[in-house]
Design an enzyme around this catalytic site. Structure first.
Site, short mmCIF file in Angstrom:
data_model
loop_
_atom_site.label_atom_id
_atom_site.label_comp_id
_atom_site.label_asym_id
_atom_site.label_seq_id
_atom_site.Cartn_x
_atom_site.Cartn_y
_atom_site.Cartn_z
CB VAL A 60 17.21 50.41 -28.00
CG1 VAL A 60 18.44 50.03 -28.77
CG2 VAL A 60 16.65 49.24 -27.22
CG ASP A 81 0.08 48.41 -20.07
OD1 ASP A 81 -0.77 49.20 -20.54
OD2 ASP A 81 1.22 48.75 -19.72
CE LYS A 95 10.60 46.62 -19.96
NZ LYS A 95 9.24 46.51 -20.44
N GLY A 138 11.29 51.69 -21.18
CA GLY A 138 9.90 51.26 -21.12
C GLY A 138 9.27 51.76 -19.85
N GLY A 176 11.26 49.78 -17.12
CA GLY A 176 12.70 49.56 -17.07
C GLY A 176 13.42 50.06 -18.29
CB VAL A 193 14.63 48.34 -23.63
CG1 VAL A 193 14.73 47.16 -24.57
CG2 VAL A 193 13.31 48.33 -22.90
#
Ligand SMILES: *[C@@H]1O[C@H](CO)[C@@H](O)[C@H](O)[C@H]1NC(C)=O
Ligand SMILES: *[C@@H]1O[C@H](CO)[C@@H](O)[C@H](O)[C@H]1NC(C)=O
Ligand SMILES: *[C@@H]1O[C@H](CO)[C@@H](O)[C@H](O)[C@H]1NC(C)=O
Ligand SMILES: *[C@@H]1O[C@H](CO)[C@@H](O)[C@H](O)[C@H]1NC(C)=O
Ligand SMILES: *[C@@H]1O[C@H](CO)[C@@H](O)[C@H](O)[C@H]1NC(C)=O
Length: 951
Positions: free
Chosen positions: A654, A779, A676, A657, A660, A662
């Site tokens: 989907v 973050d 993830k 990120g 990685g 997802v």
């Protein structure tokens, strides 16, 4: 010779006179040139063009004395930008008044003003000034010193206590000072009328000797860390009109000596830890207009004497432990504007005279034990804006006319025992935006007149005894966002007209007796939540509604069916078939399901028998991976690892990120997870670097796994082997906040955005303040804020970034953790992350929520970010309005501006001046657009009706 001497003497005297008269005037014209070179702004540039020659005494903002000397400069709120020239006093030596407040003055305190030895008034409030303050002792003639709302820091300038001419001292809202206590030297200020020290880093106790400062008229010490009791000596300040002590940690009882302050006008000791009773004496104060004691631990009854008051405008005592009845006369002799006694243990009947004088705006008695009926005369209280009596034991009918009050914006009768019918007068409610009557015993039908209340945004009539049809006219309520009618006895069909409710976001018609088809036209709406369950609906469910994953919304309607076959996602809906085949198939279904259940049950039994709690699981037989994974799990797992592994296929990706890939994985049991897969950049030598990474990651993951907070994404478990790491999270169906704000087809309204902001803040506050050691996210950004089905926000992806970045494994973002546009300025210089870096990034997210803009946009200009843009805009009133997301209707402007202020504080360039996340949570709660207390509104009311304005 003698004559010559005399002539010479006269001449020289004359020239001296001329010189001494002209030189300073000459100087003065230089002054204006100087000002124009140092400061910019439209109004200043008009100075030269406005008048001919040196007629500067006529310049706007300038006043001269009879001899042509400039004595007053008032450039308040002129949108002036720049630095005050340091040597202004050498040009305008006779200056008495200098007002430069509400501008954008850069730099520190302009120490040059010390050379204006006649200066009586200096106002530099709200001007973006920062830095340490100098010694004020030499300002011998200063009467008014207003430095409020700046970012001054360092030691508080105790030297002001030497300026004995002072009458007004205002340091409100300079939260950067180091902690200090009121020094005894303050008592030297014998002429001091106003002492404003709100949010000034004061701590310690309020000293008893303050009772000797009898010249005081206004004393404001709110928003500090004052503790200990309120000294009885305050009762000696016989001239006091305003006493503001809210937001401290004061303990003990309210001294009855305050009842000696017969000039008292405004008393606010809210949000402290006060105990004991409300003294009768303060309720008898003859001039008291504002009495605010909310959020304390006060007990006992509200003194009857308050019912005799002829001056009271606002009584706000919510969130205490008050009991007994409300004084029955309250409001009878006075123009009561607001009454908020919510969240206490008050009982008895509601006061009948509360609106006697026709000025009542706010009537808020939520969450008490009031009983009896609503007095009929409430329906005539035309001034009302908010009427909220929810969570009580009130009964009887709703007075005819109450729902139709012409100005009311919120009427909340929910969670009571009201019965009777909904009055048709609802049709007169021109300004009503929220109507809450859920969980009562209202019967009869839903009057079609409701459709004339065209400003309705939210209607909750759920869990009543409403019968009859849903009036089709309801489709006229074009602003409707929420319509909750579940748990009634509504009959007949769902009107087609609902499809014209284009803003509808939540629609719940479940648990009624509705029949007929679900109109195909509803597909145009696709609200975020839709519930038709437990009715008697029949026929095919429109395809788009199922596709949007709203399948559960149809259960309990045996005659509904799915028009086409969906693999497994809609267990509750049978396929629409011709009647005879359906019957046969049903039988087959039942048999097949039974067999399946038996087999699955048997397998589960076997599995349990052999034990599944092995740490190392051999993944034999899977083509995708044939390595062993080590599993660390943090929660009771209802899934099988094998199933997860199998689903890690491209079809289920989907997103990608920063760190990685997802996957969204739907398990057989219907549960969804986000998995993830961290990119682990295969090293040649798996023994070195990579293992270290894994160890660190595991430590981090260990901590994260133990975190339990509603605003932090749940991490279920972690699989790792030498090759990759898999993190299994809860699945958040509404994706991330970035997509929702900047790409979403759903427009989030302000209350939703506010709820999201509070949620994120609570999540971060938990990481920062409730864990040891604290966790720094590093973050924070809108792509890392995920939203669940109810738009509850959850913070994701923290800590992990650190591990990855520190090892340089991540090539997609910059070397430091964090994302451009969100990064605190200090982090760019020293890569040491602090909690204040997170506060900064959170401030950026807040700005996204308020403005609907991205942190970096073309329109901000090159190398400019949202913070710069906002800072520019807020200098003017129009600018502030332009900052607010134009897609929102604009009904919550005040609240949005309040949150904007918080965002600006969070993104302050000086880390120490940013609030903590705990403070942010509190500040955001105060800005709640839906909260009944509307603390801010009180302040606004005060400002409107009180001569002693809050500075
Ligand atoms: C302004 O005039 C005064 C008195 O005539 C003089 O002492 C001073 O130096 C002048 N200031 C400047 C900046 O020229
Ligand atoms: C106040 O003035 C006195 C006398 O001029 C001086 O000694 C003292 O240091 C000053 N106090 C402060 C706090 O500056
Ligand atoms: C306050 O003033 C009273 C007299 O008005 C005096 O007796 C007392 O000492 C003063 N208190 C302090 C702490 O200065
Ligand atoms: C102030 O109030 C207290 C208690 O309410 C009372 O005992 C006292 O006499 C009052 N003092 C003055 C000066 O009025
Ligand atoms: C209110 O005022 C009336 C008339 O002045 C008086 O009789 C009564 O005692 C007062 N009630 C209270 C509670 O102070």
């Amino acid at each position: 010779m003698a004559l010559f001497k005399i002539i010479l003497y006269i001449l020289s005297c004359l020239s001296l006179f001329i010189l001494s008269f002209q030189a300073p005037l000459q100087n003065q014209s230089h002054f204006f040139t100087l000002m124009k070179t140092s400061l910019s702004g439209n109004s200043i540039s008009k100075w030269s063009t406005l008048t001919e020659g040196d007629q500067y005494c006529n310049y706007p903002g300038i006043a001269c004395d009879n001899d042509g000397y400039v004595v007053e400069i008032d450039l308040s709120a002129w949108s002036v930008l720049g630095r005050i020239p340091n040597d202004i006093c050498s040009y305008v030596q006779k200056l008495r008044v200098l007002r430069l407040g509400h501008n954008d003055l850069r730099g520190g305190f302009p120490t040059g003003v010390f050379n204006c030895s006649f200066l009586e008034e200096l106002n530099l409030s709200t001007s973006n000034l920062a830095g340490n303050l100098p010694n004020f002792s030499q300002m011998k003639s200063l009467r008014v010193l207003d430095l409020s709302n700046n970012q001054f820091s360092g030691e508080f300038p105790i030297s002001v206590t030497n300026v004995t001419s002072l009458e007004v001292l205002n340091f409100n809202e300079n939260s950067g000072f180091s902690m200090w206590q009121l020094p005894y030297e303050v008592t030297q200020l014998k002429n001091l009328r106003s002492l404003f020290l709100m949010t000034c880093s004061l701590h310690g106790q309020i000293p008893p000797w303050i009772g000797n400062m009898t010249s005081l008229v206004d004393l404001e010490l709110s928003g500090n860390s004052l503790d200990g009791p309120i000294p009885v000596e305050l009762g000696e300040l016989r001239n006091l009109q305003l006493l503001e002590l809210y937001y401290n940690q004061l303990t003990g009882e309210i001294p009855e000596e305050l009842g000696n302050l017969t000039q008292m006008f405004d008393l606010d000791i809210s949000v402290n830890r006060l105990t004991g009773k409300i003294p009768v004496s303060i309720c008898e104060l003859p001039k008291l207009r504002f009495l605010q004691l909310y959020n304390n631990s006060l007990t006992g009854e509200i003194p009857l004497a308050i019912g005799n008051s002829t001056s009271l405008h606002i009584l706000s005592v919510y969130e205490n432990f008050l009991m007994g009845e409300l004084p029955p006369n309250i409001g009878k002799f006075t123009e009561l504007v607001g009454l908020d006694v919510s969240e206490n243990h008050l009982s008895g009947e509601l006061p009948k005279e509360v609106c006697k004088n026709g000025k009542l705006f706010y009537f808020l008695v939520l969450d008490n034990q009031f009983s009896g009926g609503l007095p009929e005369n409430y329906a005539k209280c035309e001034s009302l804006l908010r009427f909220r009596v929810s969570y009580n034991h009130l009964s009887g009918p709703i007075p005819e006319g109450l729902l139709g009050l012409p100005h009311a914006s919120i009427i909340d009768l929910s969670y009571n025992l009201f019965d009777g019918m909904l009055p048709k007068s609802i049709g007169n409610a021109r300004n009503l935006s929220e109507l809450y009557i859920q969980t009562n015993r209202i019967s009869g039908s839903l009057p079609s007149e409701i459709s004339q209340a065209a400003n309705l945004v939210k209607i909750d009539l759920s869990k009543n005894l409403l019968s009859g049809p849903i009036p089709p006219e309801i489709g006229n309520l074009r602003k409707l966002n929420l319509l909750l009618l579940q748990g009634n006895k509504l009959v007949s069909s769902i009107p087609e007209s609902l499809s014209s409710l284009k803003s509808l976001n939540l629609l719940n018609l479940s648990n009624n007796l509705l029949t007929g088809n679900i109109p195909e036209s509803l597909c145009e709406l696709l609200p975020n939540s839709l519930d038709f369950s437990n009715n008697r609906l029949s026929g095919p469910v429109p395809l788009p509604l199922i596709k949007e994953g709203l399948a559960e919304s149809f259960s309990g309607n045996p005659k509904l069916c799915a028009p086409v076959y969906f693999n497994s996602s809609i267990p509750s809906l049978p396929l629409c078939l011709r009647p005879n085949t359906r019957k046969r198939l049903n039988t087959i279904w039942v048999i097949a399901t039974t067999v399946l259940v038996v087999i699955v049950g048997f397998l589960l039994f076997l599995k349990r028998w052999y034990g599944r709690e092995r740490l190392v699981i051999e993944q034999n037989g899977f083509s995708s991976t044939s390595f062993s994974y080590e599993m660390t799990s943090f929660r009771r797992l209802s899934f099988d690892q094998d199933e997860i592994m199998k689903a890690l296929i491209d079809k289920n990706i989907v997103g990608y990120g920063g760190s990685g890939t997802v996957y969204k994985i739907e398990l057989r049991n219907g549960q969804s997870f986000a998995v993830k897969k961290l990119w682990a950049g295969k090293t040649k030598d798996p023994s070195s670097d990579q293992l270290l990474l894994d160890r660190e990651l595991k430590a981090e993951v260990d901590t994260l796994g133990k975190i339990r907070h509603k605003n932090i994404v749940k991490l279920y478990c972690c699989f790792s082997n030498w090759d990759s790491n898999l993190l299994v999270y809860e699945y958040m169906s509404n994706g991330n906040l970035w997509d929702m704000l900047h790409r979403g087809k759903v427009l989030l309204d302000w209350p939703t955005r506010h709820t999201i902001a509070v949620g994120i803040a609570q999540g971060l506050a938990y990481l920062h303040h409730d864990l040891l050691p604290p966790i720094i996210h590093r973050d924070v950004k809108s792509t890392n804020i995920l939203l669940n089905a109810d738009f509850l926000p959850k913070v994701a992806d923290f800590g992990i970034a650190k591990v990855l970045h520190s090892k340089g494994k991540d090539s997609t973002t910059t070397a430091v953790a964090g994302t451009y546009g969100y990064l605190a300025p200090e982090y760019a210089y020293s890569s040491k992350a602090t909690v204040k870096c997170d506060v900064y990034s959170f401030g950026v997210v807040l700005m996204e929520l308020i403005t609907g803009k991205r942190p970096i946009e073309q329109e901000f200009g090159e190398n400019r970010n949202i913070i710069f843009w906002v800072a520019q805009k807020v200098l003017t009133k129009e600018g502030i309005m332009e900052v607010l997301d134009e897609r929102l209707s604009g009904s919550f402007k005040d609240e949005m501006i309040q949150v904007l202020r918080i965002a600006i504080r969070c993104t302050c360039s000086v880390p120490a001046l940013r609030p903590t996340m705990n403070e942010v949570v509190q500040l955001l709660m105060d800005a709640d657009p839906c909260r009944f207390d509307a603390f801010k509104r009180w302040d606004k009311l005060k400002e409107e009706s009180s001569p002693t304005m809050k500075a």
